[in-house]
Design an enzyme around this catalytic site. Structure first.
Site, mmCIF file in Angstrom:
data_model
loop_
_atom_site.group_PDB
_atom_site.id
_atom_site.type_symbol
_atom_site.label_atom_id
_atom_site.label_comp_id
_atom_site.label_asym_id
_atom_site.label_seq_id
_atom_site.Cartn_x
_atom_site.Cartn_y
_atom_site.Cartn_z
ATOM 1 N N ARG A 58 0.846 -1.206 0.000
ATOM 2 C CA ARG A 58 0.000 0.000 0.000
ATOM 3 C C ARG A 58 0.878 1.251 0.000
ATOM 4 O O ARG A 58 0.465 2.289 -0.497
ATOM 5 C CB ARG A 58 -0.956 0.015 1.214
ATOM 6 C CG ARG A 58 -1.713 1.326 1.362
ATOM 7 C CD ARG A 58 -3.056 1.226 2.068
ATOM 8 N NE ARG A 58 -3.050 0.423 3.265
ATOM 9 C CZ ARG A 58 -2.513 0.796 4.444
ATOM 10 N NH1 ARG A 58 -1.940 1.977 4.589
ATOM 11 N NH2 ARG A 58 -2.548 -0.022 5.470
ATOM 12 N N TYR A 111 -11.851 18.596 -16.209
ATOM 13 C CA TYR A 111 -12.396 17.246 -16.424
ATOM 14 C C TYR A 111 -13.617 17.043 -15.519
ATOM 15 O O TYR A 111 -13.635 17.496 -14.368
ATOM 16 C CB TYR A 111 -11.298 16.230 -16.100
ATOM 17 C CG TYR A 111 -11.732 14.795 -16.171
ATOM 18 C CD1 TYR A 111 -11.949 14.162 -17.398
ATOM 19 C CD2 TYR A 111 -11.941 14.051 -15.002
ATOM 20 C CE1 TYR A 111 -12.349 12.850 -17.453
ATOM 21 C CE2 TYR A 111 -12.334 12.732 -15.061
ATOM 22 C CZ TYR A 111 -12.537 12.129 -16.294
ATOM 23 O OH TYR A 111 -12.930 10.826 -16.345
ATOM 24 N N ASP A 183 -3.259 19.650 -14.367
ATOM 25 C CA ASP A 183 -3.600 18.343 -14.954
ATOM 26 C C ASP A 183 -3.019 18.320 -16.365
ATOM 27 O O ASP A 183 -3.473 19.049 -17.249
ATOM 28 C CB ASP A 183 -5.131 18.161 -14.968
ATOM 29 C CG ASP A 183 -5.555 16.783 -15.499
ATOM 30 O OD1 ASP A 183 -4.764 16.144 -16.229
ATOM 31 O OD2 ASP A 183 -6.693 16.364 -15.203
ATOM 32 N N LYS A 208 -4.592 7.238 -19.670
ATOM 33 C CA LYS A 208 -4.714 7.778 -21.028
ATOM 34 C C LYS A 208 -3.394 7.610 -21.789
ATOM 35 O O LYS A 208 -2.940 6.498 -21.949
ATOM 36 C CB LYS A 208 -5.192 9.227 -20.954
ATOM 37 C CG LYS A 208 -6.362 9.449 -19.973
ATOM 38 C CD LYS A 208 -7.657 8.822 -20.439
ATOM 39 C CE LYS A 208 -8.747 8.839 -19.367
ATOM 40 N NZ LYS A 208 -9.087 10.166 -18.840
HETATM 41 C C1 LIG Z 1 -9.519 10.608 -17.680
HETATM 42 C C2 LIG Z 1 -9.065 11.876 -17.083
HETATM 43 C C3 LIG Z 1 -8.980 12.009 -15.692
HETATM 44 C C4 LIG Z 1 -9.381 10.888 -14.733
HETATM 45 O O1 LIG Z 1 -8.574 9.760 -14.874
HETATM 46 P P1 LIG Z 1 -9.038 8.262 -14.471
HETATM 47 O O2 LIG Z 1 -7.803 7.472 -14.666
HETATM 48 O O3 LIG Z 1 -10.163 7.897 -15.385
HETATM 49 O O4 LIG Z 1 -9.492 8.327 -13.053
HETATM 50 C C5 LIG Z 1 -8.536 13.214 -15.191
HETATM 51 N N1 LIG Z 1 -8.193 14.248 -15.989
HETATM 52 C C6 LIG Z 1 -8.275 14.153 -17.333
HETATM 53 C C7 LIG Z 1 -7.882 15.322 -18.170
HETATM 54 C C8 LIG Z 1 -8.718 12.981 -17.925
HETATM 55 O O5 LIG Z 1 -8.813 12.893 -19.253
#
Ligand SMILES: *Cc1c(COP(=O)(O)O)cnc(C)c1O
Length: 392
Positions: A58, A111, A183, A208
């Site tokens: 963890r 997001y 982000d 992603k």
């Molecule tokens: C998909 C995404 C997230 C969230 O990510 P997860 O892995 O689905 O929790 C956050 N910010 C952006 C810009 C995203 O495209």
């Protein structure tokens, strides 16, 4: 060797390169929850942080650590930590940094999941949240100058690809002692390095582009050590840890990160240019097009414009359904940043968490198509769009 100089080299080597058990050249998947010690002194020293090592998965794990090192080196940060998903990285970062009475400034176009943290969960913790018009930098500066603990940004935004000037807003935030979080999911360090533009922390959905193959989920945070340590401590206790198996898949995906991003950039540009000249298309949102309202800022802060774009059809939502049904070289599915093209309307993908009214307030037309260009041949993607648009 210095693995930090070139992104292509760092993608492959950073955080790895040492031979593992039995001389393995690939980071093994350590599916072990706990780590044993022969000597009691070693155990105590590792547990007290006097010696490097692992105690319990963890907290840290020998498959997960090379992934954290890889993103740390690629982004030029002091420290990095990991999470089970991108939303875990984002929510844990905000919950670790903010407490009752604090103020956070962000933008309306984050997001969908991040937006929910801002409008639902942080207010419940007595954190004051101010969401600004994404394109009004002067208004963001004014809000920040009133004092805040965190300025949270995302650029390009989802799904209308707005560009936020990181360098300008980071200056305003630092003038009031705020922490700047960006982000960077859409860009990866190949296309944009927010720490070099003044950000203190960068957050990622590794689900992603970083992993790139739509087969593993993860989240990462990289930046100033004092801040990452606080976020790591919060995650260590609340437990949204990344497991060894997905970590190993993301490390594997990241070896081709630069190669893939260069191709995503080429395909994004080619598809955006084609759509911009199509009579059935109303608007194309892509920061690489000279007519994008913040193209100049995009050019200044990005090394590539990415594979994400969106476009609206003159025929409205009925045409959207026909075009989506007719596309053959695209998965009609949520998510983005995969080797295969992914397409969908924001109302069932990025902003599914929002109500129709909330989407309208965010300026997202119901007739919009979000397109995540994969690494296929650009001519094939364009021919597929051409035949689908002909039916609309
Ligand atoms: C998909 C995404 C997230 C969230 O990510 P997860 O892995 O689905 O929790 C956050 N910010 C952006 C810009 C995203 O495209």
């Amino acid at each position: 060797m210095d693995t930090t100089t070139n992104t292509g080299t760092a993608s492959v080597w950073a955080g790895e390169g040492k031979l593992a058990s039995e001389g393995a050249i690939v980071t093994p998947v350590y599916n072990s929850v706990t780590f044993g010690f022969e000597a009691m002194d070693d155990w105590f020293d590792v547990a007290l942080g006097k010696k490097p090592g692992h105690i319990y998965s963890r907290n840290t794990n020998p498959t997960v650590r090379p992934l954290e090192d890889k993103i740390r080196i690629l982004d030029g940060g002091e420290e990095a930590t990991s999470f089970s998903t991108g939303m875990a990285a984002i929510s844990n970062t905000l919950f670790a940094l903010l407490k009752a009475g604090d103020r956070v400034v962000s933008i309306k176009d984050t997001y969908g999941g991040s937006n929910k943290v801002f409008i639902e969960f942080l207010p419940r913790m007595q954190v004051e949240v101010h969401l600004c018009d994404t394109s009004d930098f002067a208004a963001i500066e004014r809000e920040v100058s009133k004092g805040c603990t965190v300025l949270y940004l995302e650029t390009p935004t989802n799904p209308t690809m707005k560009i936020v000037d990181i360098e300008r807003l980071a200056k305003a935030a630092h003038a009031v002692g705020a922490i700047v979080v960006v982000d960077n999911t859409f860009n990866t360090p190949v296309n944009q390095r927010p720490l070099a533009l003044g950000a203190d922390l960068v957050v990622y959905s590794a689900t992603k582009y970083l992993n790139g193959h739509s087969d593993a989920m993860g989240g990462l945070v990289v930046g100033r050590k004092s801040l990452v340590d606080r976020i790591y401590h919060y995650r260590e206790i609340t437990g949204a840890s990344l497991h060894a198996q997905p970590a190993s898949m993301i490390v594997r995906g990241m070896k081709t990160l630069e190669l893939r991003m260069l191709r995503h950039n080429e395909n994004g540009m080619a598809v955006a240019r084609f759509l911009a000249g199509h009579p059935k298309v109303d608007q194309v949102f892509y920061p690489g097009l000279p007519e994008h309202p913040n193209h100049a800022i995009a050019k200044k802060q990005m090394h590539g414009f990415g594979g994400m774009l969106s476009f609206s059809l003159k025929g409205g939502f009925d045409s959207v359904v026909v075009v989506l049904q007719s596309l053959k070289l695209a998965h009609k599915a949520a998510s983005l940043g995969s080797v295969g093209t992914l397409v969908g309307p924001p109302r069932t993908t990025s902003h599914v968490e929002l109500s129709a009214q909330e989407r309208a307030d965010a300026g997202i037309p119901e007739g919009l198509i979000r397109y995540s260009a994969g690494i296929e041949n650009a001519d094939d993607l364009i021919a597929d769009l051409e035949q689908a648009l002909a039916r609309a």
